[in-house]
Design a protein around this motif. Structure first.
Motif, PDB file in Angstrom:
ATOM      1  N   GLU A 137       3.810   6.875 -14.244  1.00 43.24           N
ATOM      2  CA  GLU A 137       3.441   8.218 -13.800  1.00 43.24           C
ATOM      3  C   GLU A 137       2.586   8.162 -12.536  1.00 43.24           C
ATOM      4  OE1 GLU A 137       2.008  11.017 -16.710  1.00 43.24           O
ATOM      5  OE2 GLU A 137       3.109  10.038 -18.313  1.00 43.24           O
ATOM      6  N   THR A 138       1.657   7.229 -12.470  1.00 39.42           N
ATOM      7  CA  THR A 138       0.811   7.079 -11.278  1.00 39.42           C
ATOM      8  C   THR A 138       1.655   6.740 -10.050  1.00 39.42           C
ATOM      9  OG1 THR A 138      -1.075   6.344 -12.606  1.00 39.42           O
ATOM     10  CG2 THR A 138      -1.097   5.774 -10.269  1.00 39.42           C
ATOM     11  N   LEU A 139       2.603   5.829 -10.219  1.00 36.93           N
ATOM     12  CA  LEU A 139       3.488   5.451  -9.117  1.00 36.93           C
ATOM     13  C   LEU A 139       4.355   6.620  -8.676  1.00 36.93           C
ATOM     14  CD1 LEU A 139       4.599   1.944 -10.450  1.00 36.93           C
ATOM     15  CD2 LEU A 139       3.215   2.360  -8.412  1.00 36.93           C
ATOM     16  N   LEU A 140       4.873   7.367  -9.644  1.00 30.94           N
ATOM     17  CA  LEU A 140       5.738   8.508  -9.319  1.00 30.94           C
ATOM     18  C   LEU A 140       4.973   9.608  -8.593  1.00 30.94           C
ATOM     19  CD1 LEU A 140       7.882   8.802 -12.572  1.00 30.94           C
ATOM     20  CD2 LEU A 140       8.655   8.006 -10.330  1.00 30.94           C
ATOM     21  N   LEU A 141       3.784   9.917  -9.067  1.00 29.79           N
ATOM     22  CA  LEU A 141       2.983  10.968  -8.420  1.00 29.79           C
ATOM     23  C   LEU A 141       2.688  10.607  -6.966  1.00 29.79           C
ATOM     24  CD1 LEU A 141       0.484  11.899 -11.271  1.00 29.79           C
ATOM     25  CD2 LEU A 141       2.217  13.400 -10.259  1.00 29.79           C
ATOM     26  N   ALA A 142       2.324   9.356  -6.722  1.00 32.64           N
ATOM     27  CA  ALA A 142       2.032   8.920  -5.357  1.00 32.64           C
ATOM     28  C   ALA A 142       3.291   8.950  -4.491  1.00 32.64           C
ATOM     29  CB  ALA A 142       1.451   7.511  -5.374  1.00 32.64           C
ATOM     30  N   PHE A 143       4.409   8.542  -5.076  1.00 32.45           N
ATOM     31  CA  PHE A 143       5.668   8.527  -4.336  1.00 32.45           C
ATOM     32  C   PHE A 143       6.092   9.934  -3.922  1.00 32.45           C
ATOM     33  CE2 PHE A 143      10.338   9.010  -4.664  1.00 32.45           C
ATOM     34  CZ  PHE A 143      10.721   8.261  -3.569  1.00 32.45           C
ATOM     35  N   PHE A 144       6.059  10.866  -4.875  1.00 31.74           N
ATOM     36  CA  PHE A 144       6.483  12.231  -4.558  1.00 31.74           C
ATOM     37  C   PHE A 144       5.483  12.923  -3.633  1.00 31.74           C
ATOM     38  CE2 PHE A 144       9.410  11.691  -8.101  1.00 31.74           C
ATOM     39  CZ  PHE A 144      10.536  12.348  -7.633  1.00 31.74           C
ATOM     40  N   ASP A 145       4.223  12.587  -3.759  1.00 33.74           N
ATOM     41  CA  ASP A 145       3.231  13.140  -2.849  1.00 33.74           C
ATOM     42  C   ASP A 145       3.492  12.662  -1.422  1.00 33.74           C
ATOM     43  OD1 ASP A 145       0.601  14.564  -2.416  1.00 33.74           O
ATOM     44  OD2 ASP A 145       0.037  12.567  -1.721  1.00 33.74           O
ATOM     45  N   GLU A 146       3.869  11.407  -1.289  1.00 35.56           N
ATOM     46  CA  GLU A 146       4.159  10.842   0.038  1.00 35.56           C
ATOM     47  C   GLU A 146       5.348  11.556   0.695  1.00 35.56           C
ATOM     48  OE1 GLU A 146       4.710   6.371   1.797  1.00 35.56           O
ATOM     49  OE2 GLU A 146       6.064   6.970   0.172  1.00 35.56           O
ATOM     50  N   ARG A 147       6.326  11.912  -0.099  1.00 39.06           N
ATOM     51  CA  ARG A 147       7.503  12.574   0.483  1.00 39.06           C
ATOM     52  C   ARG A 147       7.333  14.099   0.531  1.00 39.06           C
ATOM     53  NH1 ARG A 147      11.768  13.970  -3.028  1.00 39.06           N
ATOM     54  NH2 ARG A 147      13.381  13.084  -1.698  1.00 39.06           N
ATOM     55  N   GLY A 148       6.157  14.591   0.128  1.00 40.03           N
ATOM     56  CA  GLY A 148       5.867  16.014   0.238  1.00 40.03           C
ATOM     57  C   GLY A 148       6.579  16.875  -0.772  1.00 40.03           C
ATOM     58  N   THR A 149       6.845  16.308  -1.938  1.00 35.36           N
ATOM     59  CA  THR A 149       7.557  17.033  -2.992  1.00 35.36           C
ATOM     60  C   THR A 149       6.626  17.273  -4.167  1.00 35.36           C
ATOM     61  OG1 THR A 149       9.616  15.915  -2.358  1.00 35.36           O
ATOM     62  CG2 THR A 149       9.572  17.031  -4.501  1.00 35.36           C
ATOM     63  N   ALA A 150       6.535  18.518  -4.609  1.00 36.23           N
ATOM     64  CA  ALA A 150       5.684  18.849  -5.751  1.00 36.23           C
ATOM     65  C   ALA A 150       6.312  18.322  -7.042  1.00 36.23           C
ATOM     66  CB  ALA A 150       5.483  20.354  -5.838  1.00 36.23           C
ATOM     67  N   LEU A 151       5.467  17.790  -7.914  1.00 31.12           N
ATOM     68  CA  LEU A 151       5.935  17.262  -9.188  1.00 31.12           C
ATOM     69  C   LEU A 151       4.961  17.697 -10.272  1.00 31.12           C
ATOM     70  CD1 LEU A 151       8.187  15.361 -10.315  1.00 31.12           C
ATOM     71  CD2 LEU A 151       6.513  13.511 -10.191  1.00 31.12           C
ATOM     72  N   SER A 152       5.440  18.507 -11.206  1.00 27.18           N
ATOM     73  CA  SER A 152       4.573  18.992 -12.274  1.00 27.18           C
ATOM     74  C   SER A 152       4.302  17.861 -13.261  1.00 27.18           C
ATOM     75  CB  SER A 152       5.244  20.151 -13.010  1.00 27.18           C
ATOM     76  OG  SER A 152       6.349  19.677 -13.775  1.00 27.18           O
ATOM     77  N   GLU A 162       0.814  -1.221   0.000  1.00 24.57           N
ATOM     78  CA  GLU A 162       0.000   0.000   0.000  1.00 24.57           C
ATOM     79  C   GLU A 162       0.846   1.269   0.000  1.00 24.57           C
ATOM     80  OE1 GLU A 162      -2.778  -0.104   3.178  1.00 24.57           O
ATOM     81  OE2 GLU A 162      -3.881  -1.827   2.404  1.00 24.57           O
ATOM     82  N   ALA A 163       2.058   1.199   0.518  1.00 24.77           N
ATOM     83  CA  ALA A 163       2.899   2.391   0.629  1.00 24.77           C
ATOM     84  C   ALA A 163       3.456   2.776  -0.750  1.00 24.77           C
ATOM     85  CB  ALA A 163       4.042   2.150   1.598  1.00 24.77           C
ATOM     86  N   PRO A 164       3.337   4.037  -1.156  1.00 31.82           N
ATOM     87  CA  PRO A 164       3.799   4.461  -2.487  1.00 31.82           C
ATOM     88  C   PRO A 164       5.265   4.134  -2.761  1.00 31.82           C
ATOM     89  CG  PRO A 164       2.403   6.144  -1.551  1.00 31.82           C
ATOM     90  CD  PRO A 164       2.612   5.127  -0.462  1.00 31.82           C
ATOM     91  N   ARG A 165       6.140   4.335  -1.771  1.00 30.23           N
ATOM     92  CA  ARG A 165       7.560   4.023  -1.969  1.00 30.23           C
ATOM     93  C   ARG A 165       7.748   2.533  -2.255  1.00 30.23           C
ATOM     94  NH1 ARG A 165      11.079   1.402   0.899  1.00 30.23           N
ATOM     95  NH2 ARG A 165      13.326   1.783   0.677  1.00 30.23           N
ATOM     96  N   ALA A 166       7.083   1.707  -1.476  1.00 29.17           N
ATOM     97  CA  ALA A 166       7.201   0.260  -1.647  1.00 29.17           C
ATOM     98  C   ALA A 166       6.633  -0.181  -2.988  1.00 29.17           C
ATOM     99  CB  ALA A 166       6.504  -0.463  -0.501  1.00 29.17           C
ATOM    100  N   ARG A 167       5.529   0.449  -3.414  1.00 27.43           N
ATOM    101  CA  ARG A 167       4.938   0.087  -4.700  1.00 27.43           C
ATOM    102  C   ARG A 167       5.882   0.403  -5.852  1.00 27.43           C
ATOM    103  NH1 ARG A 167       0.008   2.359  -2.755  1.00 27.43           N
ATOM    104  NH2 ARG A 167       0.178   4.106  -4.202  1.00 27.43           N
ATOM    105  N   LEU A 168       6.489   1.585  -5.819  1.00 28.43           N
ATOM    106  CA  LEU A 168       7.442   1.966  -6.865  1.00 28.43           C
ATOM    107  C   LEU A 168       8.623   1.013  -6.867  1.00 28.43           C
ATOM    108  CD1 LEU A 168       8.458   3.885  -9.060  1.00 28.43           C
ATOM    109  CD2 LEU A 168       9.410   5.337  -7.239  1.00 28.43           C
ATOM    110  N   ARG A 169       9.103   0.692  -5.701  1.00 29.56           N
ATOM    111  CA  ARG A 169      10.254  -0.207  -5.567  1.00 29.56           C
ATOM    112  C   ARG A 169       9.922  -1.602  -6.108  1.00 29.56           C
ATOM    113  NH1 ARG A 169      13.018  -3.466  -1.966  1.00 29.56           N
ATOM    114  NH2 ARG A 169      15.242  -2.977  -1.794  1.00 29.56           N
ATOM    115  N   ARG A 170       8.767  -2.124  -5.738  1.00 27.83           N
ATOM    116  CA  ARG A 170       8.347  -3.442  -6.213  1.00 27.83           C
ATOM    117  C   ARG A 170       8.177  -3.469  -7.731  1.00 27.83           C
ATOM    118  NH1 ARG A 170       6.106  -7.367  -2.879  1.00 27.83           N
ATOM    119  NH2 ARG A 170       5.980  -6.879  -0.657  1.00 27.83           N
TER     120      ARG A 170
END
Length: 214
Positions: free
Chosen positions: A142-157, A86-94
């Motif tokens: 893109e979906t994985l990246l948006l969730a990952f950067f949102d989790e770390r509090g970083t804006a991504l255009s 469920e965690a965005p970082r873990a999903r991107l990593r997997r």
């Protein structure tokens, strides 16, 4: 070993079509696209050539369905692996790891991909299948990246996200090709580890954000 074929007296229409696609892939893996005749495919599936015409207009349509099955299978394997967490970082990593480990990195998959790839530049239907798969893969990244950067509090255009996704896809493609062609040159997790470290650099992350299992 090829999957066991279902009894045609019990199989549904969708299952019968799937079995014919699997038989097509088996034949291509053994004798190539030119050598895989409708008769050979029918024999492999345990049916008559006439029954094949009930599901496909001809060999070209069978090949298109087989190519789509190969590409969809690779993409879905990675997507399903990512959804195990469920965690965005873990999903991107997997997702990254799944693209660079079996069953995606498989010599049979490579041989099938190589058999089909020359058709993309000459056959509009193959080109459309390739395009659909590429866009689906890119959208997932893109979906994985948006969730990952949102989790770390970083804006991504949207522009940054698309650029990162294109680059990440190219990185995975290159490592997948090398790792599948020359699998004996790499340790079990070497390609996946290299990919995670490279993605950290690509996304300008702190070292260890993706390479660390925690």
């Amino acid at each position: 070993m090829a999957p066991a074929r279902r009894s045609y007296t019990r199989a549904s229409e969708a299952e019968r079509r799937e079995d014919l696609i699997l038989a097509t892939l088996d034949c291509i893996a053994e004798v190539g696209i030119q050598g895989a005749t409708v008769r050979q495919i029918a024999n492999r599936a345990g049916v008559t050539a006439g029954l094949i015409r009930h599901y496909f207009t001809g060999k070209d349509q069978m090949l298109e369905a087989a190519y789509r099955a190969v590409m969809d299978g690779m993409t879905q394997t990675a997507i399903e692996a990512a959804r195990e967490d469920e965690a965005p970082r873990a999903r991107l990593r997997r997702f990254i790891i799944a693209n660079l480990t079996p069953p995606v990195t498989d010599s049979r998959t490579l041989s099938l991909w190589a058999a089909f790839i020359s058709h993309i530049q000459t056959d509009p239907n193959f080109a459309a299948i390739h395009r659909d798969n590429y866009l689906a893969f890119l959208q997932e990244v893109e979906t994985l990246l948006l969730a990952f950067f949102d989790e770390r509090g970083t804006a991504l255009s949207p522009k940054q996200c698309r650029s990162f996704a294109i680059s990440l896809n190219a990185l995975i493609d290159g490592l997948w090709l090398e790792g599948t062609l020359t699998a004996d040159l790499f340790d079990e997790h070497e390609l996946a580890d290299a990919a995670l470290a490279s993605v950290e650099a690509l996304l300008r992350l702190t070292p260890g954000e993706l390479t660390s299992e925690k």
